[in-house]
Design a protein around this motif. Structure first.
Motif, mmCIF file in Angstrom:
data_model
loop_
_atom_site.group_PDB
_atom_site.id
_atom_site.type_symbol
_atom_site.label_atom_id
_atom_site.label_comp_id
_atom_site.label_asym_id
_atom_site.label_seq_id
_atom_site.Cartn_x
_atom_site.Cartn_y
_atom_site.Cartn_z
ATOM 1 N N ARG A 105 0.824 -1.214 0.000
ATOM 2 C CA ARG A 105 0.000 0.000 0.000
ATOM 3 C C ARG A 105 0.855 1.261 0.000
ATOM 4 N NH1 ARG A 105 -0.975 3.011 4.105
ATOM 5 N NH2 ARG A 105 -0.564 1.387 5.666
ATOM 6 N N GLU A 106 1.850 1.308 0.876
ATOM 7 C CA GLU A 106 2.686 2.504 0.963
ATOM 8 C C GLU A 106 3.452 2.747 -0.334
ATOM 9 O OE1 GLU A 106 2.809 4.868 3.057
ATOM 10 O OE2 GLU A 106 1.749 4.072 4.791
ATOM 11 N N LEU A 107 3.923 1.679 -0.960
ATOM 12 C CA LEU A 107 4.624 1.845 -2.234
ATOM 13 C C LEU A 107 3.700 2.467 -3.270
ATOM 14 C CD1 LEU A 107 7.175 1.318 -3.970
ATOM 15 C CD2 LEU A 107 6.123 -0.870 -4.608
ATOM 16 N N ARG A 108 2.477 1.968 -3.340
ATOM 17 C CA ARG A 108 1.513 2.511 -4.309
ATOM 18 C C ARG A 108 1.188 3.972 -4.005
ATOM 19 N NH1 ARG A 108 -2.500 -0.199 -2.826
ATOM 20 N NH2 ARG A 108 -3.650 1.503 -1.822
ATOM 21 N N GLU A 109 0.943 4.280 -2.730
ATOM 22 C CA GLU A 109 0.546 5.639 -2.365
ATOM 23 C C GLU A 109 1.681 6.642 -2.577
ATOM 24 O OE1 GLU A 109 -2.674 4.329 1.106
ATOM 25 O OE2 GLU A 109 -0.795 5.314 1.661
ATOM 26 N N GLU A 110 2.875 6.295 -2.152
ATOM 27 C CA GLU A 110 3.976 7.261 -2.171
ATOM 28 C C GLU A 110 4.686 7.347 -3.517
ATOM 29 O OE1 GLU A 110 6.616 6.797 1.129
ATOM 30 O OE2 GLU A 110 5.072 7.375 2.576
ATOM 31 N N THR A 111 4.642 6.275 -4.313
ATOM 32 C CA THR A 111 5.378 6.288 -5.580
ATOM 33 C C THR A 111 4.510 6.013 -6.804
ATOM 34 O OG1 THR A 111 5.943 3.922 -5.678
ATOM 35 C CG2 THR A 111 7.344 5.344 -4.306
ATOM 36 N N GLY A 112 3.345 5.413 -6.608
ATOM 37 C CA GLY A 112 2.487 5.042 -7.736
ATOM 38 C C GLY A 112 2.772 3.656 -8.283
ATOM 39 N N TYR A 113 3.883 3.060 -7.892
ATOM 40 C CA TYR A 113 4.242 1.747 -8.437
ATOM 41 C C TYR A 113 3.477 0.631 -7.721
ATOM 42 C CZ TYR A 113 7.903 4.029 -11.067
ATOM 43 O OH TYR A 113 8.584 4.842 -11.945
ATOM 44 N N GLN A 114 3.055 -0.346 -8.502
ATOM 45 C CA GLN A 114 2.258 -1.459 -7.990
ATOM 46 C C GLN A 114 3.118 -2.709 -7.875
ATOM 47 O OE1 GLN A 114 -1.078 -1.406 -7.319
ATOM 48 N NE2 GLN A 114 -1.900 0.382 -8.359
ATOM 49 N N ASP A 153 0.821 7.658 -11.367
ATOM 50 C CA ASP A 153 0.373 8.716 -10.457
ATOM 51 C C ASP A 153 0.518 8.273 -9.005
ATOM 52 O OD1 ASP A 153 -0.302 10.355 -12.585
ATOM 53 O OD2 ASP A 153 -2.391 9.688 -12.631
ATOM 54 N N GLN A 154 1.007 9.177 -8.176
ATOM 55 C CA GLN A 154 1.069 8.934 -6.737
ATOM 56 C C GLN A 154 -0.317 9.131 -6.123
ATOM 57 O OE1 GLN A 154 4.367 11.892 -6.864
ATOM 58 N NE2 GLN A 154 5.153 10.757 -5.103
ATOM 59 N N GLU A 155 -0.508 8.605 -4.903
ATOM 60 C CA GLU A 155 -1.759 8.763 -4.172
ATOM 61 C C GLU A 155 -1.451 9.408 -2.819
ATOM 62 O OE1 GLU A 155 -3.734 4.985 -3.909
ATOM 63 O OE2 GLU A 155 -3.364 4.507 -6.030
ATOM 64 N N LEU A 156 -0.983 10.635 -2.854
ATOM 65 C CA LEU A 156 -0.513 11.295 -1.645
ATOM 66 C C LEU A 156 -1.664 11.871 -0.826
ATOM 67 C CD1 LEU A 156 2.575 13.207 -3.088
ATOM 68 C CD2 LEU A 156 2.509 10.951 -1.993
ATOM 69 N N ASP A 157 -1.511 11.793 0.506
ATOM 70 C CA ASP A 157 -2.470 12.397 1.411
ATOM 71 C C ASP A 157 -2.239 13.902 1.469
ATOM 72 O OD1 ASP A 157 -3.594 9.935 2.075
ATOM 73 O OD2 ASP A 157 -2.194 9.629 3.749
ATOM 74 N N SER A 158 -3.243 14.625 1.975
ATOM 75 C CA SER A 158 -3.088 16.049 2.195
ATOM 76 C C SER A 158 -1.928 16.293 3.152
ATOM 77 C CB SER A 158 -4.379 16.619 2.799
ATOM 78 O OG SER A 158 -4.216 17.977 3.120
ATOM 79 N N GLY A 159 -1.058 17.216 2.801
ATOM 80 C CA GLY A 159 0.105 17.508 3.634
ATOM 81 C C GLY A 159 1.327 16.693 3.287
ATOM 82 N N GLU A 160 1.180 15.719 2.374
ATOM 83 C CA GLU A 160 2.339 14.951 1.926
ATOM 84 C C GLU A 160 2.898 15.585 0.658
ATOM 85 O OE1 GLU A 160 2.292 10.335 3.221
ATOM 86 O OE2 GLU A 160 0.925 10.835 1.587
#
Length: 204
Positions: A105-114, A153-160
């Motif tokens: 999950r973190e890899l997908r959110e922070e980098t977009g890579y699956q 595309d990254q999936e960054l949270d608000s503030g990231e």
């Protein structure tokens, strides 16, 4: 980013105001039977898995050998050190989630890579046991791309505000040296991995 992040004030914080950590006083007995005191910080976010966090070491491969075996590292600002740091993708383990699921999950959110292929998952390890009981796992993941290098595309949270960078594995140690010369902080886990890989390439 519209402005350069920076620390603008540092004040003491009562522990009851803290959301993520707390301070503890530990009374323990040493090897000679003498009672001693120790101060430490503890996370308040540890879930039932007993694992606080994961760091992710992704290995990016082209099925057609269109680019060399690579990894992805991230740059972000860290207020406790008032610096930009280069580090591995990482994050906290959520309730009901394994460390390996958190890594994907973190890899997908922070980098977009699956990724869905786990190469290795470390034992639970600690980084600074003189100051904190925080623990983590290092999870190595394979990322396969069909052909050329992509930038999903990254999936960054608000503030990231995370900048990703793909680096050839064989040049990773040299790239970190360049970051150091530019004034970045270097994450210890990432540096240790890069140094180990560089030594392995030399046959040490």
């Amino acid at each position: 980013m519209t402005s350069q992040p920076k620390v603008i004030a540092i004040t003491d914080m009562p522990t009851q105001e803290a959301k993520w950590i707390t301070l503890k006083k530990i009374k323990y007995m040493d090897a000679e039977g003498k009672e001693r005191l120790w101060e430490c910080a503890q996370r308040t976010t540890r879930r039932s898995s007993g694992i606080d966090a994961v760091a992710v070491f992704p290995i990016i491969r082209s099925r057609t050998n269109a680019f060399p075996v690579s990894t992805v590292i991230i740059e972000q600002y860290r207020p406790p050190i008032d610096k930009f740091i280069v580090e591995l993708p990482a994050g906290l383990v959520d309730e009901g989630e394994t460390a390996e699921e958190a890594a994907i999950r973190e890899l997908r959110e922070e980098t977009g890579y699956q990724s869905s292929e786990i190469v290795e998952s470390s034992p639970v390890v600690v980084a600074d046991p003189g100051m904190t009981n925080a623990n983590m796992k290092l999870v190595i993941l394979n990322v396969y791309l069909e052909d050329k290098l992509e930038s999903p595309d990254q999936e960054l949270d608000s503030g990231e505000f995370i900048v990703r960078r793909v680096v050839e594995l064989k040049t990773l140690y040299n790239v970190l040296e360049e970051y150091d010369h530019k004034g970045f902080a270097i994450d210890a886990k990432l540096h240790h991995l890069a140094a180990g890989y560089a030594l392995a390439l030399k046959g040490v």
